[in-house]
Design an enzyme around this catalytic site. Structure first.
Site, PDB file in Angstrom:
ATOM      1  N   TYR A 173     -80.858  82.717  14.223  1.00 34.71           N
ATOM      2  CA  TYR A 173     -81.912  83.719  14.389  1.00 34.71           C
ATOM      3  C   TYR A 173     -81.244  85.061  14.660  1.00 34.71           C
ATOM      4  CZ  TYR A 173     -86.391  85.582  16.254  1.00 34.71           C
ATOM      5  OH  TYR A 173     -87.545  86.308  16.489  1.00 34.71           O
ATOM      6  N   LYS A 220     -83.168  83.052  10.125  1.00 36.47           N
ATOM      7  CA  LYS A 220     -84.306  83.964  10.134  1.00 36.47           C
ATOM      8  C   LYS A 220     -83.749  85.357  10.362  1.00 36.47           C
ATOM      9  CE  LYS A 220     -88.476  85.527  12.424  1.00 36.47           C
ATOM     10  NZ  LYS A 220     -89.218  85.649  13.690  1.00 36.47           N
TER      11      LYS A 220
END
Length: 312
Positions: free
Chosen positions: A144, A175
């Site tokens: 992330y 992400k």
């Protein structure tokens, strides 16, 4: 059986709901997940940034994951994917979150870089952190990258691809909330990891741009508010209807900007105003957002897109 990497699609990073006394509002969570389950999303992200992960106790995180999973099953979505935010400031606690997420039913772990001791977070330190997590986590991991919540730490494409190639089948996606489309493109087309890695755009305002760059889909806060429109945009892109997809992207970019300015509580305030559940409350110190925040132009933007959402 969980696939090696998360499947292509739209993922909603579920917000956490609280009552006035700041206890978890599980009833509002069930209502929200029910609406998302019926919208066509590929899965949910639990305890992402919009899920207020730093504000939740370990036990509360498990309650939210298990409640979301059970609600999905009740509405005929047993195959929907659950990605759980598991990042912490130590490797030890990160792994504890990964184990607890697995126990609660999650399929993947979404992990931020540690950032409290930002001066010590050299590239080799960050790489070792993700290598250690990948080796010991019972769940496959997604990196992330969100500099806005990690003291400016920005994991570059070389690091992401290297980590994924080194930990094939264990680090299975990322992400990218950083908004760097060049980075997304490089990672998505890296031949060492293609087919075993899912690169997700991290915001609605570059959803279509991410698809053009080769993303696997999007994990976007605004998908809490208008999930069907996100699913529709993906469908239009896949059908080659780029002009229509661009029109939807324009709406989503406007909506995303309104929500960003109002913060996490603002998204929940919008759910209360337009869908009548949840309230606009976050745990302190984030505070609340009242319905009056949606008066004027901002309210007009959200009202227009919610009305379209309700026609789908």
């Amino acid at each position: 059986m969980t696939p090696t990497a998360p499947p292509r699609g739209v993922y909603a990073p579920v917000v956490a709901f609280f009552r006035e006394d700041e206890t978890l509002d599980v009833d509002a969570l069930k209502i929200h997940v029910t609406r998302l389950a019926k919208s066509g999303v590929a899965g949910l992200v639990i305890q992402g940034s919009n899920g207020e992960a730093p504000h939740l106790l370990h036990s509360e995180r498990q309650i939210v994951i298990s409640t979301a999973l059970e609600t999905l099953k009740q509405h005929g979505k047993p195959g929907a994917v659950i990605i759980a935010g598991c990042g912490a400031q130590s490797t030890r606690e990160t792994l504890q979150f990964c184990r607890e997420a697995q126990e609660a039913g999650a399929h993947y772990a979404l992990v931020l870089s540690p950032s409290y001791w930002v001066g010590a977070m050299r590239q080799d330190t960050i790489i070792k952190f993700f290598n250690d997590v990948a080796t010991e986590s019972p769940l496959p991991t997604l990196i992330y990258n969100f500099p806005g919540v990690t003291s400016g730490i920005d994991i570059d494409s070389d690091m992401i691809s290297r980590l994924a190639a080194t930990n094939m089948g264990k680090i299975v996606g990322c992400k990218l909330t950083c908004g760097n489309l060049g980075k997304l493109h490089r990672v998505a087309h890296d031949k060492r990891i293609q087919g075993s890695f899912s690169a997700f755009a991290g915001k609605s305002d570059f959803f279509l741009h991410g698809l053009v760059a080769g993303s696997t889909g999007v994990i976007a806060a605004a998908a809490n508010l208008v999930p069907k429109i996100h699913v529709k945009l993906l469908q239009l892109y896949d059908e080659g209807k780029l002009t229509e997809a661009q029109e939807l992207q324009t709406y989503l970019s406007e909506v995303d900007w309104v929500l960003v300015k109002l913060g996490v509580a603002g998204l929940k305030g919008a759910l209360e105003k337009y869908y009548e559940y949840g309230g606009g409350r976050s745990r302190r110190p984030l505070g609340s957002v009242q319905a009056s925040a949606f008066d004027g132009d901002s309210g007009d933007v959200l009202k227009r897109i919610v009305e379209y959402e309700n026609t789908l």
